[in-house]
Design a protein around this motif. Structure first.
Motif, PDB file in Angstrom:
ATOM      1  N   ASN A  27       0.791  -1.200  -0.039  1.00  0.00           N
ATOM      2  CA  ASN A  27      -0.016   0.069   0.116  1.00  0.00           C
ATOM      3  C   ASN A  27       1.037   1.302   0.010  1.00  0.00           C
ATOM      4  O   ASN A  27       0.479   2.298  -0.682  1.00  0.00           O
ATOM      5  N   LEU A  28       1.843   1.101   0.589  1.00  0.00           N
ATOM      6  CA  LEU A  28       3.062   2.265   0.616  1.00  0.00           C
ATOM      7  C   LEU A  28       3.585   2.865  -0.785  1.00  0.00           C
ATOM      8  O   LEU A  28       3.782   3.802  -0.902  1.00  0.00           O
ATOM      9  N   VAL A  29       3.601   1.760  -1.675  1.00  0.00           N
ATOM     10  CA  VAL A  29       4.096   1.899  -2.792  1.00  0.00           C
ATOM     11  C   VAL A  29       3.020   2.177  -4.161  1.00  0.00           C
ATOM     12  O   VAL A  29       3.487   2.614  -5.116  1.00  0.00           O
ATOM     13  N   ARG A  30       2.135   1.415  -3.951  1.00  0.00           N
ATOM     14  CA  ARG A  30       1.088   1.423  -4.881  1.00  0.00           C
ATOM     15  C   ARG A  30       0.221   2.734  -4.931  1.00  0.00           C
ATOM     16  O   ARG A  30      -0.063   3.182  -3.919  1.00  0.00           O
ATOM     17  N   ARG A  31      -0.170   3.128  -6.290  1.00  0.00           N
ATOM     18  CA  ARG A  31      -0.926   4.104  -6.200  1.00  0.00           C
ATOM     19  C   ARG A  31      -2.553   4.022  -5.694  1.00  0.00           C
ATOM     20  O   ARG A  31      -2.939   3.002  -5.925  1.00  0.00           O
ATOM     21  N   LYS A  32      -2.883   5.029  -5.080  1.00  0.00           N
ATOM     22  CA  LYS A  32      -4.376   4.962  -4.650  1.00  0.00           C
ATOM     23  C   LYS A  32      -5.323   4.871  -5.422  1.00  0.00           C
ATOM     24  O   LYS A  32      -5.057   5.446  -6.567  1.00  0.00           O
ATOM     25  N   ARG A  33      -6.453   4.370  -4.913  1.00  0.00           N
ATOM     26  CA  ARG A  33      -7.648   4.121  -5.947  1.00  0.00           C
ATOM     27  C   ARG A  33      -7.995   5.747  -6.314  1.00  0.00           C
ATOM     28  O   ARG A  33      -8.079   6.595  -5.214  1.00  0.00           O
ATOM     29  N   ARG A  34      -8.503   5.894  -7.497  1.00  0.00           N
ATOM     30  CA  ARG A  34      -9.157   7.113  -7.661  1.00  0.00           C
ATOM     31  C   ARG A  34     -10.203   7.823  -6.914  1.00  0.00           C
ATOM     32  O   ARG A  34     -11.136   6.767  -6.816  1.00  0.00           O
ATOM     33  N   ILE A  35     -10.429   8.983  -6.682  1.00  0.00           N
ATOM     34  CA  ILE A  35     -11.750   9.416  -6.131  1.00  0.00           C
ATOM     35  C   ILE A  35     -12.989   8.955  -6.953  1.00  0.00           C
ATOM     36  O   ILE A  35     -12.725   9.522  -8.160  1.00  0.00           O
ATOM     37  N   GLY A  36     -13.817   8.613  -6.796  1.00  0.00           N
ATOM     38  CA  GLY A  36     -15.014   8.233  -7.627  1.00  0.00           C
ATOM     39  C   GLY A  36     -15.042   6.753  -8.188  1.00  0.00           C
ATOM     40  O   GLY A  36     -15.708   6.072  -8.881  1.00  0.00           O
ATOM     41  N   HIS A  37     -13.835   6.217  -7.866  1.00  0.00           N
ATOM     42  CA  HIS A  37     -13.526   4.494  -8.429  1.00  0.00           C
ATOM     43  C   HIS A  37     -12.887   3.913  -7.350  1.00  0.00           C
ATOM     44  O   HIS A  37     -12.372   2.911  -7.492  1.00  0.00           O
ATOM     45  N   VAL A  38     -13.512   3.989  -6.048  1.00  0.00           N
ATOM     46  CA  VAL A  38     -13.008   3.116  -4.770  1.00  0.00           C
ATOM     47  C   VAL A  38     -13.763   1.874  -4.982  1.00  0.00           C
ATOM     48  O   VAL A  38     -13.026   0.697  -4.780  1.00  0.00           O
ATOM     49  N   THR A  39     -15.016   1.809  -5.040  1.00  0.00           N
ATOM     50  CA  THR A  39     -15.715   0.543  -5.062  1.00  0.00           C
ATOM     51  C   THR A  39     -15.484   0.001  -6.493  1.00  0.00           C
ATOM     52  O   THR A  39     -15.463   0.598  -7.530  1.00  0.00           O
ATOM     53  N   PRO A  40     -15.048  -1.275  -6.456  1.00  0.00           N
ATOM     54  CA  PRO A  40     -14.677  -1.997  -7.866  1.00  0.00           C
ATOM     55  C   PRO A  40     -15.876  -2.143  -8.756  1.00  0.00           C
ATOM     56  O   PRO A  40     -17.019  -2.261  -8.483  1.00  0.00           O
ATOM     57  N   GLN A  41     -15.482  -2.174 -10.107  1.00  0.00           N
ATOM     58  CA  GLN A  41     -16.686  -2.337 -11.214  1.00  0.00           C
ATOM     59  C   GLN A  41     -17.259  -3.613 -10.935  1.00  0.00           C
ATOM     60  O   GLN A  41     -16.587  -4.539 -10.673  1.00  0.00           O
ATOM     61  N   GLY A  42     -18.569  -3.533 -11.151  1.00  0.00           N
ATOM     62  CA  GLY A  42     -19.283  -4.972 -11.034  1.00  0.00           C
ATOM     63  C   GLY A  42     -19.663  -5.272  -9.766  1.00  0.00           C
ATOM     64  O   GLY A  42     -20.391  -6.123  -9.333  1.00  0.00           O
ATOM     65  N   HIS A  43     -19.441  -4.454  -8.830  1.00  0.00           N
ATOM     66  CA  HIS A  43     -19.986  -4.312  -7.451  1.00  0.00           C
ATOM     67  C   HIS A  43     -20.923  -3.328  -6.955  1.00  0.00           C
ATOM     68  O   HIS A  43     -20.937  -2.444  -7.613  1.00  0.00           O
ATOM     69  N   PRO A  44     -21.779  -3.577  -5.975  1.00  0.00           N
ATOM     70  CA  PRO A  44     -23.039  -2.410  -5.543  1.00  0.00           C
ATOM     71  C   PRO A  44     -22.204  -1.672  -4.964  1.00  0.00           C
ATOM     72  O   PRO A  44     -21.078  -1.567  -4.345  1.00  0.00           O
ATOM     73  N   GLY A  45     -22.359  -0.195  -5.525  1.00  0.00           N
ATOM     74  CA  GLY A  45     -21.797   0.842  -5.195  1.00  0.00           C
ATOM     75  C   GLY A  45     -20.869   1.518  -6.118  1.00  0.00           C
ATOM     76  O   GLY A  45     -20.301   2.681  -5.878  1.00  0.00           O
TER      77      GLY A  45
END
Length: 288
Positions: A27-45
């Motif tokens: 998590n320290l080196v991977r890019r954070k999820r973009r705002i508006g794209h935290v919930t994965p595609q294909g899932h509720p939300g």
């Protein structure tokens, strides 16, 4: 439980914790999820669009955890709150709130052990999670103690209102937010008052940590925003257009969450509320 089962369980827990360390480092080196794209595609939300909210019916099962109740109220897990898979609830917690896979494996496994059920095969109802001094505990942030209110899915509205009114922070968008210091202060009051009015009061260090864990989710998942927490705590509804404030690539890990938990717990001061506890005890004597 035989020695082999104990060793197997210990090995599994150690494995999860080692996995958690690796995810924390990643998590320290991977890019954070973009705002508006935290919930994965294909899932509720996904895209901040949540399934329709529907409050529970009389036969539905709910528990003392607003996060699980909200998932049931939106149909992310069975709306009835019954016959829920431990495995599947972990998956849904992950995609809804962006907790790490380690958190979403460890916590449902703990719940299965608490209920003496098989994690992989058995099902549970939400109300079963309110086994007293299992996960549910005295001195709760949002509920009366079970000695005073047996149905722990029942929200204590004065506690919720006092918590929201205690917010002292502001975020970058000038929203009113609850801070970790606010949570420590209110937890201190809850514990002091509960200890004074509940003759059956008990609260181990283990359950203190559970209490601070519940509090920590309000600032990690919701950013402490009072506007969002109002509907979440009062109605157990996910706000429209909302997504988790946790943006780490793998979700918040056990190690990362523990930093917030300890920050809250170490600042809890019951002794600051001695007078409030005495007054509450007197009112309780009169009411009974």
């Amino acid at each position: 439980m035989g020695p082999f089962s104990i060793l197997s369980r210990l090995s599994l827990d150690v494995g999860i914790l080692f996995w958690d360390i690796l995810l924390t480092l990643s998590n320290l080196v991977r890019r954070k999820r973009r705002i508006g794209h935290v919930t994965p595609q294909g899932h509720p939300g996904y895209g901040r669009h949540w399934p329709e909210y529907s409050p529970p019916k009389g036969t539905d099962s709910r528990c003392s955890c607003p996060a699980l109740n909200a998932m049931a109220n939106h149909g992310i897990i069975p709306r009835s709150g019954r016959d829920i898979s431990f495995v599947e609830v972990g998956d849904h917690i992950r995609t809804t709130y962006n907790f790490s896979p380690t958190f979403c494996s460890f916590v449902p496994r703990f719940a299965a052990r608490m209920l003496k059920k098989n994690y992989s095969e058995d099902l549970f109802d939400l109300e079963e999670l309110d086994l007293h001094n299992g996960i549910e505990h005295d001195g709760s942030l949002l509920r009366l103690d079970s000695a005073l209110e047996q149905t722990q899915s029942t929200k204590h509205v004065p506690f919720i209102e006092e918590l929201l009114a205690a917010a002292t922070g502001r975020d970058k968008e000038d929203n009113t937010v609850i801070t970790t210091k606010d949570l420590s202060r209110i937890l201190g009051k809850r514990r002091a008052v509960a200890r004074a009015v509940n003759k059956e009061f008990s609260l181990s260090f283990f359950h203190k940590i559970f209490g601070s864990t519940n509090a920590a989710t309000l600032v990690t998942v919701f950013g402490g925003r009072v506007d969002d927490l109002h509907s979440f705590l009062h109605e157990e509804r996910l706000p429209e257009g909302w997504e988790s404030h946790i943006r780490q690539h793998h979700g918040i890990t056990l190690m990362q969450l523990n930093k917030t938990i300890l920050g809250i717990e170490l600042r809890v001061r019951e002794q600051d509320w001695a007078e409030a506890a005495r007054e509450a005890a007197e009112r309780h004597k009169v009411s009974v």
